[in-house]
Design a protein around this motif. Structure first.
Motif, short mmCIF file in Angstrom:
data_model
loop_
_atom_site.label_atom_id
_atom_site.label_comp_id
_atom_site.label_asym_id
_atom_site.label_seq_id
_atom_site.Cartn_x
_atom_site.Cartn_y
_atom_site.Cartn_z
N ARG A 1 -52.66 33.84 0.86
CA ARG A 1 -51.30 33.72 1.38
C ARG A 1 -50.33 34.06 0.27
NH1 ARG A 1 -50.71 27.17 2.31
NH2 ARG A 1 -51.75 26.50 0.41
N ALA A 2 -49.05 34.13 0.63
CA ALA A 2 -48.03 34.56 -0.31
C ALA A 2 -48.04 33.75 -1.60
CB ALA A 2 -46.65 34.50 0.35
N ARG A 3 -48.29 32.46 -1.46
CA ARG A 3 -48.21 31.57 -2.63
C ARG A 3 -49.30 31.84 -3.66
NH1 ARG A 3 -47.58 25.49 -0.74
NH2 ARG A 3 -48.68 26.15 1.15
N ASN A 4 -50.33 32.63 -3.31
CA ASN A 4 -51.36 32.97 -4.30
C ASN A 4 -50.77 33.66 -5.53
OD1 ASN A 4 -53.91 33.85 -1.84
ND2 ASN A 4 -53.35 31.86 -2.68
N PHE A 5 -49.66 34.36 -5.34
CA PHE A 5 -49.02 35.08 -6.44
C PHE A 5 -47.85 34.29 -7.03
CE2 PHE A 5 -51.07 39.00 -4.79
CZ PHE A 5 -51.53 39.52 -5.99
N GLY A 6 -47.78 32.98 -6.75
CA GLY A 6 -46.61 32.20 -7.12
C GLY A 6 -46.27 32.25 -8.59
N PHE A 7 -47.25 32.10 -9.48
CA PHE A 7 -46.99 32.11 -10.92
C PHE A 7 -46.36 33.44 -11.34
CE2 PHE A 7 -48.69 33.58 -15.05
CZ PHE A 7 -47.99 32.72 -15.90
N PHE A 8 -46.92 34.54 -10.85
CA PHE A 8 -46.44 35.86 -11.25
C PHE A 8 -45.10 36.16 -10.59
CE2 PHE A 8 -51.04 35.68 -11.21
CZ PHE A 8 -51.30 35.95 -12.55
N GLN A 9 -44.92 35.72 -9.35
CA GLN A 9 -43.64 35.94 -8.70
C GLN A 9 -42.52 35.22 -9.45
OE1 GLN A 9 -43.20 34.57 -4.63
NE2 GLN A 9 -41.39 35.85 -4.31
N ARG A 10 -42.77 33.98 -9.87
CA ARG A 10 -41.73 33.24 -10.59
C ARG A 10 -41.39 33.91 -11.92
NH1 ARG A 10 -44.82 29.08 -8.35
NH2 ARG A 10 -46.02 28.75 -10.28
N ARG A 11 -42.40 34.43 -12.60
CA ARG A 11 -42.14 35.10 -13.89
C ARG A 11 -41.32 36.37 -13.69
NH1 ARG A 11 -45.18 33.38 -18.42
NH2 ARG A 11 -44.00 35.02 -19.49
N ILE A 12 -41.72 37.18 -12.73
CA ILE A 12 -41.00 38.43 -12.50
C ILE A 12 -39.61 38.16 -11.92
CG2 ILE A 12 -41.07 40.64 -11.27
CD1 ILE A 12 -43.16 40.24 -13.56
N ALA A 13 -39.47 37.09 -11.16
CA ALA A 13 -38.18 36.76 -10.53
C ALA A 13 -37.12 36.34 -11.54
CB ALA A 13 -38.37 35.66 -9.49
N ALA A 14 -37.51 36.14 -12.79
CA ALA A 14 -36.51 35.84 -13.81
C ALA A 14 -35.56 37.02 -14.01
CB ALA A 14 -37.20 35.49 -15.14
N THR A 15 -36.03 38.23 -13.73
CA THR A 15 -35.20 39.42 -13.95
C THR A 15 -35.14 40.36 -12.75
OG1 THR A 15 -37.08 40.59 -14.93
CG2 THR A 15 -35.59 39.41 -16.44
N ARG A 16 -36.02 40.16 -11.76
CA ARG A 16 -36.08 41.10 -10.63
C ARG A 16 -36.11 40.35 -9.31
NH1 ARG A 16 -38.65 46.08 -12.52
NH2 ARG A 16 -38.89 46.77 -10.37
N ARG A 17 -35.60 40.98 -8.29
CA ARG A 17 -35.76 40.46 -6.94
C ARG A 17 -37.24 40.60 -6.55
NH1 ARG A 17 -33.56 43.10 -1.26
NH2 ARG A 17 -33.96 41.24 0.04
N THR A 18 -37.81 39.54 -5.97
CA THR A 18 -39.21 39.56 -5.59
C THR A 18 -39.39 39.01 -4.18
OG1 THR A 18 -39.73 37.33 -6.40
CG2 THR A 18 -39.89 39.13 -8.00
N LEU A 19 -40.41 39.52 -3.50
CA LEU A 19 -40.77 39.02 -2.18
C LEU A 19 -42.29 38.94 -2.10
CD1 LEU A 19 -38.42 41.51 -1.78
CD2 LEU A 19 -38.28 40.35 0.43
N ALA A 20 -42.80 37.78 -1.68
CA ALA A 20 -44.23 37.61 -1.44
C ALA A 20 -44.40 37.38 0.06
CB ALA A 20 -44.78 36.45 -2.24
N LEU A 21 -45.32 38.12 0.67
CA LEU A 21 -45.47 38.10 2.12
C LEU A 21 -46.80 37.45 2.53
CD1 LEU A 21 -43.17 40.15 1.71
CD2 LEU A 21 -44.26 41.61 3.43
N ASP A 22 -46.76 36.67 3.61
CA ASP A 22 -47.98 36.26 4.31
C ASP A 22 -48.34 37.39 5.26
OD1 ASP A 22 -48.24 33.66 3.22
OD2 ASP A 22 -46.96 32.78 4.76
N LEU A 23 -49.48 38.03 5.06
CA LEU A 23 -49.87 39.10 5.96
C LEU A 23 -50.26 38.53 7.33
CD1 LEU A 23 -51.92 41.31 3.48
CD2 LEU A 23 -49.60 41.70 4.33
N ARG A 24 -50.33 39.39 8.31
CA ARG A 24 -50.70 39.01 9.67
C ARG A 24 -51.96 38.13 9.66
NH1 ARG A 24 -51.19 43.08 14.77
NH2 ARG A 24 -49.28 43.87 13.78
N ASN A 25 -51.94 37.07 10.45
CA ASN A 25 -53.05 36.11 10.57
C ASN A 25 -53.20 35.20 9.37
OD1 ASN A 25 -54.08 36.81 13.19
ND2 ASN A 25 -54.91 38.67 12.27
N HIS A 26 -52.28 35.23 8.42
CA HIS A 26 -52.39 34.43 7.21
C HIS A 26 -51.11 33.63 6.99
CE1 HIS A 26 -55.54 37.43 6.65
NE2 HIS A 26 -56.06 36.66 5.73
N GLY A 27 -51.25 32.50 6.29
CA GLY A 27 -50.09 31.68 5.96
C GLY A 27 -49.32 31.29 7.21
#
Length: 261
Positions: free
Chosen positions: A29-55
């Motif tokens: 699910r989207a939260r699997n990338f949470g650590f990396f999303q938070r790091r990149i979000a310090a300087t960039r807009r980020t979006l993590a998606l739950d794909l179909r049938n997930h999350g």
């Protein structure tokens, strides 16, 4: 199909840079990338998606063209195109299909431990079928769920992954579309036919785990044909779950790719 999305970004980030989109693998699910999303979000807009049938996303039949169309529709709704797309395993195949189907909407592409072709997910195929056939008890707490899943899953990390997809307590149930996933496994293992001449010209990085077999030399011709500007990096101490098994090396690879792409 509009997908559940987790969006993070800086208050005063540079919105001229393409947003960074994370696509998880099978049973994730989207939260699997949470650590990396938070790091990149310090300087960039980020979006993590739950794909179909997930999350928390809707359920339905799955194949890579439909998964890619879901992602494109969702990102368009969020005004997040073109984007840099990072996908692991099933999410990587989805990201590749997105780039091949909607090349103008993908600024750059990072594919984690999967190749454009049939393969991977052999154990998951059996797992999805077995879990879908497993009778659901009337009540499950965490200890009971561990035991219940243990009937078909011997590896604790895999049980932990599947526990995230269970609603425990009275009338427990799967939060993922397990029956749709099980029915769609041939398409998930497979890879659609791509018309001759179709390719993606943008910057493309394949990241392989050194202890994984999901990207092999036999895949290189298809990688070159479909993604003529690709580069392959190997993270030696990682298996298929590259970002979980070697997080610092993966973060450094991701940050460098975002800098140069």
């Amino acid at each position: 199909m509009l997908l559940n999305t987790i969006e993070l970004g800086p208050e005063n980030g540079d919105l001229s840079l393409p947003p960074v989109v994370f696509l998880h693998g099978l049973f994730g699910r989207a939260r699997n990338f949470g650590f990396f999303q938070r790091r990149i979000a310090a300087t960039r807009r980020t979006l993590a998606l739950d794909l179909r049938n997930h999350g928390q996303s809707p359920h339905g039949p799955m194949d890579y063209p439909s998964l890619a169309a879901d992602v494109c529709e969702t990102l368009a709704t969020h005004g997040a195109l073109p984007a840099t797309v990072v996908g692991h395993s099933m999410g990587g195949k989805t990201a590749m299909m997105l780039a091949l189907s909607f090349p103008a909407d993908v600024h750059s592409l990072m594919v984690v431990d999967i190749a454009p072709g049939e393969g991977g997910f052999s154990q998951s195929h059996q797992l999805a079928r077995k879990l879908a056939a497993l009778p659901m008890p009337d009540f499950l707490d965490r200890a009971g769920a561990e035991s219940w899943l243990g009937q078909v899953i011997s590896e604790k990390p895999v049980r932990d992954l599947m526990l995230m997809n269970l609603e425990l307590g009275e009338k427990p149930h799967w939060t993922i579309g397990l029956k749709d996933i099980a029915a769609s496994m041939p398409a998930i293992i497979g890879w659609p036919d791509v018309l001759p001449g179709v390719h993606y010209d943008g910057p493309t990085l394949f990241v392989a785990g050194g202890r994984s077999h999901y990207i092999q030399p036999d895949n290189y011709p298809a990688m070159r044909r479909l993604f003529p500007h690709y580069r392959l990096d190997v993270i030696p101490d990682a298996g298929h779950w590259v970002h979980a098994q070697a997080p610092q090396a993966f973060l450094e690879t991701l940050e460098y790719f975002l800098h140069v792409a």
